[in-house]
Write an enzyme that holds these catalytic residues in place. Structure first.
Site, mmCIF file in Angstrom:
data_model
loop_
_atom_site.group_PDB
_atom_site.id
_atom_site.type_symbol
_atom_site.label_atom_id
_atom_site.label_comp_id
_atom_site.label_asym_id
_atom_site.label_seq_id
_atom_site.Cartn_x
_atom_site.Cartn_y
_atom_site.Cartn_z
ATOM 1 N N LYS A 74 0.859 -1.190 0.000
ATOM 2 C CA LYS A 74 0.000 0.000 0.000
ATOM 3 C C LYS A 74 0.893 1.238 0.000
ATOM 4 C CE LYS A 74 -4.045 1.863 2.520
ATOM 5 N NZ LYS A 74 -4.938 1.663 3.687
ATOM 6 N N SER A 149 -9.860 1.470 2.459
ATOM 7 C CA SER A 149 -8.978 2.269 1.633
ATOM 8 C C SER A 149 -7.878 1.495 0.922
ATOM 9 C CB SER A 149 -8.337 3.351 2.493
ATOM 10 O OG SER A 149 -7.468 2.767 3.445
ATOM 11 N N SER A 173 -10.077 -0.896 6.661
ATOM 12 C CA SER A 173 -9.437 -0.633 5.362
ATOM 13 C C SER A 173 -8.664 -1.806 4.773
ATOM 14 C CB SER A 173 -8.497 0.569 5.464
ATOM 15 O OG SER A 173 -9.232 1.768 5.375
#
Lengths: 492, 100
Positions: A74, A149, A173
């Site tokens: 990420k 996310s 997330s």
């Protein structure tokens, strides 16, 4: 091929890390333009890392437990010399001068980092649409969101761009995008994994965790990254519970509680409720003692979270001021031209709408006259949630709940109304507020043919039993939908 | 709880957070922040009298490391990331109204 299978083949010399990498880069070349999982694909450094693993194997050195396994990161995890953006304009041009601890641990175990994945800006969102670089699409249906996310990491694993990925989970997330993309995603106990080099959103809630195609692979990745770190004062001092220890132990006699309030929470669709019940039945059929359990304060988690997380974010994001790194906007010609003007211009142009919303919400919740009514009350609700979980765990070893209220929704469907978007996190937030671990496991499909995830929750440091139950759930799950990018059929 | 957040409250909060809003943004954010705070009111049903607040999931107090000097980030590498630098320091626009 599983991550464990790749590592075994590379370690034994049966396959080269380079050939494994090229296979994944081939899938990226074929489908990344449609999915947009990555902010940056690291072709050259990945090839160098793969070649180094192969050289280690040839020289008879131990290449590590993740030897040659392609991993996606990420893009809020710091990578030395490689741009780290948080999908925000405000970090334009910044390359971190250090690696996150998890990045160093992956490298030490022979993992090959293939790229930095897209996210909602600063991890604020549930659809990966709040990115300065455009939305990521769900590999199961390119017209739908991957969740967020950590949507880029979830999509990268679902599309076969990487065997494993890391994300961060502040209110769901990791788990929500894992559910929407049909992969496994886990949020560990707070403090199990070092947050050093994870760009902060809400520091008392943030935790790094694994995405994988299977429960065993998620456990393998978690065990490789967890453990104490002197660079993170909130990392737990003791040796972490092994996630992989009891994967094949089954659930005979295990006490499983289905969280009544979350299975019937606001806006949970009927097909998700049905899959959660079927998951409970499957564990009962495998020998678990399943019953319903009440965690009354859990439903208030959403309200508490959307005060606590923005409050912490408003403080954490004060550092983006155009002075030390990233974007600096000069004041308008003829404007004040002083430092305050520079702050205003830099932050207004650097942050997107959702980030501004949360900074203002947090600033308001912490401001004089409102602190007790909002932030103070939310902190007390947090205590109630912890107490209610503690009572539940007196009777049960693990708990079961839906992960997301629905299957993947259409791009643009929930962007107009923040509350509708926030409701995605209703079942995942309580674990963050309590600091407990939770894992989302794919369990069948919704009425639209798209993946549904079911969560296994455990008390703090309950990773061993959590992964044990998750493995049993996975073994009992109905056939999964195959991503369209890998030749699967379109959803109904 | 407090009354509904007004446009002037939002403008004040934006200023505190060093954000500059257009008129359109001010209207939109006022409505949206009001809706989120309204949703937060469902906790009013809960009796939290006597319940202590939780700020953090771990009961950590004063985590200290040994007082040993270790290498830190390289100054030039850090300064190379700054938008503006002068004499090995971060350069900023003028403050307190003095001439630059």
């Amino acid at each position: 091929m599983t991550a464990a299978g790749i590592a075994a083949a590379v370690r034994s010399g049966q396959r080269t890390a380079r050939s494994v990498l090229e296979e994944h880069l081939g899938r990226i070349a074929a489908a990344e333009a449609d999915v947009h999982a990555f902010n940056l694909v690291l072709h050259e450094s990945a090839r160098a890392a793969a070649d180094a693993v192969d050289a280690a194997v040839a020289a008879g050195r131990d290449p590590g437990v993740l030897a040659g396994v392609p991993v996606a990161l990420k893009d809020n995890l710091c990578t030395r010399g490689v741009p780290t953006t948080c999908s925000s304009r405000i970090l334009d041009g910044w390359t971190p001068p250090y690696d996150a601890t998890v990045v160093r641990r992956l490298a030490a175990e022979g993992a090959v980092v293939v790229g930095k994945t897209n996210l909602d800006e600063f991890a604020m969102g549930s659809s990966t649409e709040n990115s300065a670089f455009g939305a990521t699409r769900n590999p199961h249906d390119l017209g739908r969101v991957p969740g967020g996310s950590s949507g880029g990491s979830a999509a990268a694993v679902a599309a076969g761009f990487a065997a494993l990925a890391l994300g961060s989970d502040t209110g769901g997330s990791i788990r929500q995008p894992a559910a929407l993309c049909g992969v496994v995603g886990a949020k560990p106990t707070y403090g199990l994994v070092s947050r050093y080099g994870l760009i902060a959103f809400a520091s008392s809630l943030d935790q790094i965790g694994p995405f994988a195609g299977s429960v065993a692979d998620a456990a393998l990745l978690l065990d490789a990254i967890s453990g104490p770190d002197p660079l993170d004062s909130t990392s737990l001092r003791d040796a972490p519970p092994p996630a992989s220890a009891r994967l094949g132990a089954g659930v005979d006699g295990l006490r499983v509680g289905v969280v009544a309030e979350l299975a019937a929470a606001e806006g949970i669709s009927a097909d998700v409720v049905a899959r959660t019940r079927e998951a409970a039945d499957a564990l009962a059929a495998a020998g678990a003692k399943v019953d319903e359990v009440s965690v009354p304060a859990a439903v208030y988690g959403l309200s508490a979270y959307y005060l606590i997380a923005p409050a912490e974010a408003s403080s954490n994001l004060a550092r983006y001021d155009g002075v030390r790194y990233g974007l600096r906007e000069r004041g308008d010609p003829g404007g004040a031209g002083d430092i305050t003007d520079m702050y205003l211009k830099t932050r207004s142009r650097g942050f997107g709408a959702e980030v501004k919303r949360r900074i203002m919400l947090g600033t308001y919740a912490l401001s004089a006259g409102y602190y007790d009514a909002y932030y103070g009350k939310a902190q007390r609700v947090r205590t109630l949630i912890i107490r209610d979980f503690a009572a539940a765990y007196e009777r049960f070893d693990v708990l079961l709940a839906p992960t997301a209220p629905s299957t993947a929704f259409a791009l643009g469907e929930k962007t107009a109304d923040p509350i509708t978007m926030y409701l995605n996190d209703v079942c995942t937030i309580p674990s963050n507020l309590a600091g407990h671990p939770a894992i989302s496991v794919p369990f069948g499909c919704g009425d639209d043919g798209l993946p549904v995830g079911v969560q296994v929750l455990a008390p703090a440091l309950g990773e061993t039993v959590m992964f044990q139950a998750a493995a049993a759930l996975e073994a009992a799950a109905p056939p999964a939908h195959v991503p369209v990018t890998l030749g699967g059929g379109a959803s109904q | 709880m407090a009354t509904r957040i007004s446009a002037s409250d939002v403008a004040h909060v934006a200023r505190l957070a060093r954000l500059e809003l257009t008129g359109e943004e001010l209207d939109r954010f006022t409505g949206q922040l009001g809706a989120v705070l309204e949703h937060a009111r469902d906790v009013e049903a809960l009796d939290v009298a006597g319940v202590p607040p939780t700020a953090h999931p771990l009961p950590l107090v004063n985590v200290l490391r040994d007082d040993v000097v270790t290498p830190s980030l390289d100054r030039d590498e850090v300064l190379a990331q700054a938008p503006s630098v002068e004499s090995h320091r971060f350069r900023v626009p003028r403050i307190l109204g003095e001439e630059p």
